[in-house]
Each structure stands twice: as structure tokens, then as C-alpha cells.
Scaffold this motif. Structure first.
Motif, PDB file in Angstrom:
ATOM      1  N   ASP A 111     -20.511   5.216  -7.031  1.00  0.00           N
ATOM      2  CA  ASP A 111     -21.500   4.394  -7.724  1.00  0.00           C
ATOM      3  C   ASP A 111     -21.384   4.631  -9.226  1.00  0.00           C
ATOM      4  OD1 ASP A 111     -23.469   2.499  -7.939  1.00  0.00           O
ATOM      5  OD2 ASP A 111     -25.025   3.655  -6.930  1.00  0.00           O
ATOM      6  N   ASP A 112     -21.893   3.658 -10.001  1.00  0.00           N
ATOM      7  CA  ASP A 112     -22.102   3.879 -11.427  1.00  0.00           C
ATOM      8  C   ASP A 112     -23.606   3.908 -11.645  1.00  0.00           C
ATOM      9  OD1 ASP A 112     -22.419   1.066 -11.030  1.00  0.00           O
ATOM     10  OD2 ASP A 112     -21.954   0.682 -13.128  1.00  0.00           O
ATOM     11  N   LEU A 113     -24.058   4.749 -12.539  1.00  0.00           N
ATOM     12  CA  LEU A 113     -25.485   4.977 -12.708  1.00  0.00           C
ATOM     13  C   LEU A 113     -25.802   5.386 -14.141  1.00  0.00           C
ATOM     14  CD1 LEU A 113     -26.316   8.495 -11.323  1.00  0.00           C
ATOM     15  CD2 LEU A 113     -24.089   7.484 -10.865  1.00  0.00           C
ATOM     16  N   VAL A 114     -27.088   5.362 -14.454  1.00  0.00           N
ATOM     17  CA  VAL A 114     -27.573   5.849 -15.744  1.00  0.00           C
ATOM     18  C   VAL A 114     -28.504   7.017 -15.474  1.00  0.00           C
ATOM     19  CG1 VAL A 114     -28.897   5.307 -17.826  1.00  0.00           C
ATOM     20  CG2 VAL A 114     -27.353   3.595 -16.855  1.00  0.00           C
ATOM     21  N   VAL A 115     -28.275   8.124 -16.184  1.00  0.00           N
ATOM     22  CA  VAL A 115     -29.102   9.317 -16.056  1.00  0.00           C
ATOM     23  C   VAL A 115     -29.960   9.450 -17.309  1.00  0.00           C
ATOM     24  CG1 VAL A 115     -29.123  11.834 -15.877  1.00  0.00           C
ATOM     25  CG2 VAL A 115     -27.469  10.504 -14.555  1.00  0.00           C
ATOM     26  N   TYR A 116     -31.261   9.623 -17.116  1.00  0.00           N
ATOM     27  CA  TYR A 116     -32.225   9.796 -18.198  1.00  0.00           C
ATOM     28  C   TYR A 116     -32.690  11.250 -18.206  1.00  0.00           C
ATOM     29  CZ  TYR A 116     -32.455   4.676 -17.982  1.00  0.00           C
ATOM     30  OH  TYR A 116     -32.144   3.332 -17.980  1.00  0.00           O
ATOM     31  N   TRP A 117     -32.556  11.904 -19.354  1.00  0.00           N
ATOM     32  CA  TRP A 117     -32.915  13.313 -19.474  1.00  0.00           C
ATOM     33  C   TRP A 117     -34.343  13.400 -20.002  1.00  0.00           C
ATOM     34  CZ3 TRP A 117     -29.044  17.438 -21.656  1.00  0.00           C
ATOM     35  CH2 TRP A 117     -29.613  18.726 -21.543  1.00  0.00           C
ATOM     36  N   GLY A 118     -35.301  13.716 -19.123  1.00  0.00           N
ATOM     37  CA  GLY A 118     -36.696  13.837 -19.512  1.00  0.00           C
ATOM     38  C   GLY A 118     -37.088  15.265 -19.806  1.00  0.00           C
ATOM     39  N   GLU A 119     -38.322  15.442 -20.217  1.00  0.00           N
ATOM     40  CA  GLU A 119     -38.811  16.776 -20.557  1.00  0.00           C
ATOM     41  C   GLU A 119     -38.946  17.659 -19.323  1.00  0.00           C
ATOM     42  OE1 GLU A 119     -39.192  18.029 -23.467  1.00  0.00           O
ATOM     43  OE2 GLU A 119     -38.899  16.207 -24.669  1.00  0.00           O
ATOM     44  N   GLU A 120     -39.195  17.052 -18.165  1.00  0.00           N
ATOM     45  CA  GLU A 120     -39.433  17.835 -16.953  1.00  0.00           C
ATOM     46  C   GLU A 120     -38.367  17.593 -15.888  1.00  0.00           C
ATOM     47  OE1 GLU A 120     -43.365  16.955 -15.664  1.00  0.00           O
ATOM     48  OE2 GLU A 120     -44.317  17.833 -17.435  1.00  0.00           O
ATOM     49  N   GLY A 121     -37.223  17.120 -16.280  1.00  0.00           N
ATOM     50  CA  GLY A 121     -36.159  16.866 -15.323  1.00  0.00           C
ATOM     51  C   GLY A 121     -35.396  15.612 -15.672  1.00  0.00           C
ATOM     52  N   PHE A 122     -34.717  15.049 -14.690  1.00  0.00           N
ATOM     53  CA  PHE A 122     -33.846  13.902 -14.904  1.00  0.00           C
ATOM     54  C   PHE A 122     -34.255  12.751 -13.993  1.00  0.00           C
ATOM     55  CE2 PHE A 122     -31.542  17.717 -15.962  1.00  0.00           C
ATOM     56  CZ  PHE A 122     -30.875  17.404 -17.141  1.00  0.00           C
ATOM     57  N   MET A 123     -33.978  11.540 -14.449  1.00  0.00           N
ATOM     58  CA  MET A 123     -34.136  10.347 -13.629  1.00  0.00           C
ATOM     59  C   MET A 123     -32.768   9.686 -13.538  1.00  0.00           C
ATOM     60  SD  MET A 123     -36.288   8.353 -11.925  1.00  0.00           S
ATOM     61  CE  MET A 123     -37.934   8.558 -12.613  1.00  0.00           C
ATOM     62  N   ALA A 124     -32.352   9.304 -12.333  1.00  0.00           N
ATOM     63  CA  ALA A 124     -31.090   8.599 -12.131  1.00  0.00           C
ATOM     64  C   ALA A 124     -31.395   7.215 -11.583  1.00  0.00           C
ATOM     65  CB  ALA A 124     -30.188   9.362 -11.161  1.00  0.00           C
ATOM     66  N   VAL A 125     -30.838   6.188 -12.227  1.00  0.00           N
ATOM     67  CA  VAL A 125     -31.005   4.810 -11.756  1.00  0.00           C
ATOM     68  C   VAL A 125     -29.679   4.367 -11.168  1.00  0.00           C
ATOM     69  CG1 VAL A 125     -31.508   2.430 -12.411  1.00  0.00           C
ATOM     70  CG2 VAL A 125     -32.810   4.299 -13.427  1.00  0.00           C
ATOM     71  N   VAL A 126     -29.703   4.024  -9.867  1.00  0.00           N
ATOM     72  CA  VAL A 126     -28.481   3.698  -9.129  1.00  0.00           C
ATOM     73  C   VAL A 126     -28.548   2.260  -8.631  1.00  0.00           C
ATOM     74  CG1 VAL A 126     -28.311   6.113  -8.414  1.00  0.00           C
ATOM     75  CG2 VAL A 126     -29.376   4.450  -6.875  1.00  0.00           C
ATOM     76  N   ASN A 127     -27.433   1.760  -8.126  1.00  0.00           N
ATOM     77  CA  ASN A 127     -27.383   0.395  -7.622  1.00  0.00           C
ATOM     78  C   ASN A 127     -28.170   0.239  -6.327  1.00  0.00           C
ATOM     79  OD1 ASN A 127     -25.560  -1.357  -9.355  1.00  0.00           O
ATOM     80  ND2 ASN A 127     -24.301   0.470  -9.119  1.00  0.00           N
ATOM     81  N   ALA A 128     -28.804  -0.930  -6.192  1.00  0.00           N
ATOM     82  CA  ALA A 128     -29.686  -1.180  -5.058  1.00  0.00           C
ATOM     83  C   ALA A 128     -28.975  -1.008  -3.719  1.00  0.00           C
ATOM     84  CB  ALA A 128     -30.280  -2.589  -5.163  1.00  0.00           C
ATOM     85  N   SER A 129     -27.785  -1.567  -3.593  1.00  0.00           N
ATOM     86  CA  SER A 129     -27.077  -1.536  -2.317  1.00  0.00           C
ATOM     87  C   SER A 129     -26.604  -0.137  -1.942  1.00  0.00           C
ATOM     88  CB  SER A 129     -25.870  -2.484  -2.361  1.00  0.00           C
ATOM     89  OG  SER A 129     -24.981  -2.113  -3.397  1.00  0.00           O
ATOM     90  N   ASN A 130     -26.562   0.774  -2.926  1.00  0.00           N
ATOM     91  CA  ASN A 130     -26.077   2.136  -2.675  1.00  0.00           C
ATOM     92  C   ASN A 130     -27.196   3.170  -2.592  1.00  0.00           C
ATOM     93  OD1 ASN A 130     -23.459   1.176  -2.793  1.00  0.00           O
ATOM     94  ND2 ASN A 130     -23.185   1.678  -4.944  1.00  0.00           N
ATOM     95  N   ARG A 131     -28.433   2.743  -2.707  1.00  0.00           N
ATOM     96  CA  ARG A 131     -29.541   3.695  -2.855  1.00  0.00           C
ATOM     97  C   ARG A 131     -29.581   4.731  -1.731  1.00  0.00           C
ATOM     98  NH1 ARG A 131     -34.611   3.926  -0.733  1.00  0.00           N
ATOM     99  NH2 ARG A 131     -34.346   1.856   0.211  1.00  0.00           N
TER     100      ARG A 131
END
Length: 386
Positions: A111-131
Motif C-alpha cells: 500500500d501507499d499511505l500518509v503518516v501523520y506524526w502527532g504529539e501523542e503518537g502517529f496516524m496512518a491514512v491508508v487506501n480504502a480497499s486495503n484497510r
């Protein structure tokens, strides 16, 4: 009591499509709903052409709540993601996001994804069909103490994209958010995470908000943009815009049979950071050179490159079209094609199969179009996807 078993036809019945919290609004706006990655999503509302042009000239509002959203946290969350993904998270920091890939041991793209680095951890946004597959893969590789939580249904995601997006969004202070940066913000009186990211080649914001509040946020943004003609936009306009910007689509331009170098995404592979899943295989590909490459095609006639169409040079087959469309903005057929490495340099003339006919196309430099996307702020380590 005898246990009831499913008949073959029942066992083969597909699961019902999922719906985002904005489903009723899509219907009320006259959206043409289609299945996408297991979700019932709007393909278009008025016309793909009008929605596409709105994004390029003013702005358009997209529901992208079908994308998967995972929260990753724990003391070793950073090390876990560094060992799982191809890009180097140490190049960014809290308040920044990074485009990256997740590969298997052979270097194939999961998959290709975007990782967001937050103050309390990370958020990863992935493709719908691969969730579901991505969630299982990440949890299988997560060490003790690292939690991977699926937040897809609790946290909605919408995007306002276009050159006037910042001015039209009912919020203040967003001009301080750099490209691929994000922060907590108040938009239309609601607390959201505003990220300067997107998938259209234009400036704009992706807004994370609680699912219970996304309807009010959606309505407020459409109302704020009504004087400028900001429409709700569907997947058709989103796909046309991303292709003009040469942004890849998983399942078309890449999959497990494709490595990052073949997809033109070698810049996301940071071999010097240390071992990660697939790093040894990717090191061998980089050393030997990829067998295939992704090139841009511009039609020289009225033909339109279509997904799966064969690409030839003087009768010799070189590969196939991975993504293709007619660009209403550039007024020509465009496509991405996977071909033999080195066989189709920029300027080459090729033949592309189109509805049983041989269309003519030229290989051009990517992207096809550069929109209003912001450059990284001075000194920032944000990375621009392609």
C-alpha cells in the motif's frame, strides 16, 4: 437441533457496501453512487467535467471518509514504523506528515499511505480497499507495547481542494500550516485536525473530525463557498485531478507485483536508514535497476489511453496503460503506462490500443500539470509526493 449451513450462492454473496457518515447528504445532493473499495461513494454530482474545473479554478469539497485511518501509539511506535515503512520518519517531526510505502519482504508494494506524526503518537491514512489487510499486517508486525487502532468509523475525513481553498475555508490562521504540515484548528466552530495534504495537485486541506460532527462541517464549508461556486465533488473529478498531477493509484499503477522503483516512487525508499520490511530486496533492485518503469503518455489524436490497453512501439509491445482518462482541463487524453525500462524515453512516439484501434501518443515528462500545491516552508523537512 440441526445446524443450518449456507448454500453456495449464499456463501458467495458479497458483503453490503459500507457507507460514510455523509451518505444521506450525498443522496440529497443527487450524487451518483458507486462501489469503491467496498464503500458506496459518489462518482459525481453534476458532471465530472464541472467538478474537475471547479477544483482547478476555485475549490471542490470531497468526502474521503472511506480511506482507512489507524492510530499507532506506544513507546516504540516510531521504531516500529521505521522498520515497517520505506520512507525515513526521522526526516520529519511532530506536526508533519510523510508520504511512504508499505512493502512485503520481496519489495512488492502492499500500500501507499500518509503518516501523520502527532504529539501523542502517529496516524496512518491508508487506501480504502486495503484497510483490513493493512490493519492485519501492521498488527502482525507490531511489537509488544505498540497499539494499532482502527479509527476509520469514529473519525471522518473530508478535503477542500483548490487554489482558493485556504481563503474559502471558514477558519483563521491556516496560512501558517506548511505543505504536509498539520495542527489542531477550529473550522466552522468545530475542533478538527487540519492537514495541508491532498490528492489533486492543488492547494487545500484534509480535515479530520469526529464522525458525529462531519455533517455540520460539510454543510458549513459548502455554504461558505457557495458564492464562489464551490461544489461537492465525487471520485471521478478526484481521479482526473490526481492523474494530471501524476499521483499514483493503488491497484492501477502499483500493487504487490510492483516495486517502488518500477512505480517511479524510488524517492520514498530510504535504504540508509537501516533495515525495514523489504529493504534487502529493494537494495538489490536499486543496484540492478528496475525491469520496468512508469511513463506519462499524451495522446496525439482523439484517442484516450484506457487502463489495461497495450502500449507498442513500431509494433513491438512494451507494456500497458495503468491509468488513463480524458483531461477536461488540458483537453487531451492522458495516461500512465508501465513499460520496459529504458524503452520509451521522453519524446518517444508510441501506439496505444484504444477501443480496438491504434491511437498515437507521445511520452512526456511528469507531472502532466502542476497546480497550486504549496512548496514546503523554508527549513521544513516536509516531503512532496512526486
Amino acid at each position: 437441533m440441526k445446524r443450518r449451513t449456507s448454500t453456495p450462492s449464499e456463501a458467495a454473496s458479497p458483503a453490503p457496501a459500507l457507507r460514510t457518515p455523509l451518505y444521506d447528504r450525498h443522496r440529497a445532493l443527487g450524487g451518483r453512487l458507486v462501489d469503491f473499495g467496498g464503500w458506496e461513494m459518489p462518482q459525481q454530482y453534476s458532471s465530472i467535467r464541472d467538478e474537475h474545473r471547479a477544483v482547478r479554478t476555485v475549490a471542490g469539497l470531497f468526502d474521503i471518509s472511506h480511506m482507512g485511518r489507524f492510530r499507532v501509539r506506544g513507546e516504540s511506535a516510531f521504531a516500529f514504523l521505521q522498520g515497517l515503512l520505506t520512507n525515513d520518519l526521522s526526516r520529519i517531526g511532530p506536526g508533519q506528515a510523510q508520504y511512504t510505502l508499505m512493502c512485503d519482504e520481496r519489495g512488492g508494494i502492499l500500500d501507499d499511505l500518509v503518516v501523520y506524526w502527532g504529539e501523542e503518537g502517529f496516524m496512518a491514512v491508508v487506501n480504502a480497499s486495503n484497510r483490513e489487510r493493512d490493519l492485519e499486517w501492521m498488527r502482525e508486525h507490531a511489537p509488544a507495547g505498540v497499539e494499532v487502532e482502527d479509527r476509520t468509523f469514529e473519525l471522518a475525513l473530508i478535503a477542500l481542494q483548490g487554489p482558493k481553498a485556504e481563503a474559502l475555508l471558514p477558519a483563521e490562521g491556516l496560512e501558517t500550516i506548511p505543505y504536509f504540515g498539520f495542527r489542531l484548528a477550529e473550522v466552522a466552530g468545530l475542533r478538527v485536525i487540519a492537514a495541508r495534504t491532498g490528492y489533486t495537485g492543488e492547494d487545500g486541506f484534509e480535515l479530520f473530525v469526529g464522525s458525529e460532527n462531519v455533517g455540520g462541517l460539510w454543510d458549513a464549508i459548502l455554504e461558505a463557498g457557495s458564492g464562489e461556486g464551490v461544489p461537492a465533488c465525487g471520485l471521478g473529478a478526484r481521479d482526473a485531478c490526481r492523474l494530471e498531477a501524476a499521483l499514483r493509484l493503488y491497484g492501477n499503477d502499483m500493487d504487490e507485483s510492483t516495486n517502488p522503483y518500477e512505480a517511479g516512487l524510488g524517492w520514498t525508499v530510504r535504504l540508509k536508514k537501516g533495515d525495514f520490511v523489504g529493504s534487502q530486496a529493494l537494495a538489490r533492485v536499486k543496484q540492478a535497476g528496475p525491469a520496468r518503469e512508469l511513463v506519462g503518455l499524451r495522446s496525439l489524436d482523439r484517442s484516450i489511453p484506457r487502463h489495461g490497453s497495450r502500449v507498442q512501439a513500431q509494433g513491438r509491445e512494451l507494456g500497458h496503460v495503468t491509468s488513463g482518462t480524458y483531461s477536461f482541463w488540458l483537453n487531451q487524453g492522458l495516461g500512465l503506462a508501465s513499460v520496459e525500462a529504458g524503452a520509451a524515453p521522453v519524446g518517444s512516439r508510441l501506439e496505444v490500443e484504444s477501443r480496438g484501434q491504434q491511437g498515437k501518443a507521445e511520452v512526456v515528462q511528469l507531472p502532466f500539470y502542476r497546480g497550486s500545491v504549496h512548496s514546503p516552508a523554508a527549513g521544513a523537512k516536509a516531503e512532496r509526493p512526486h
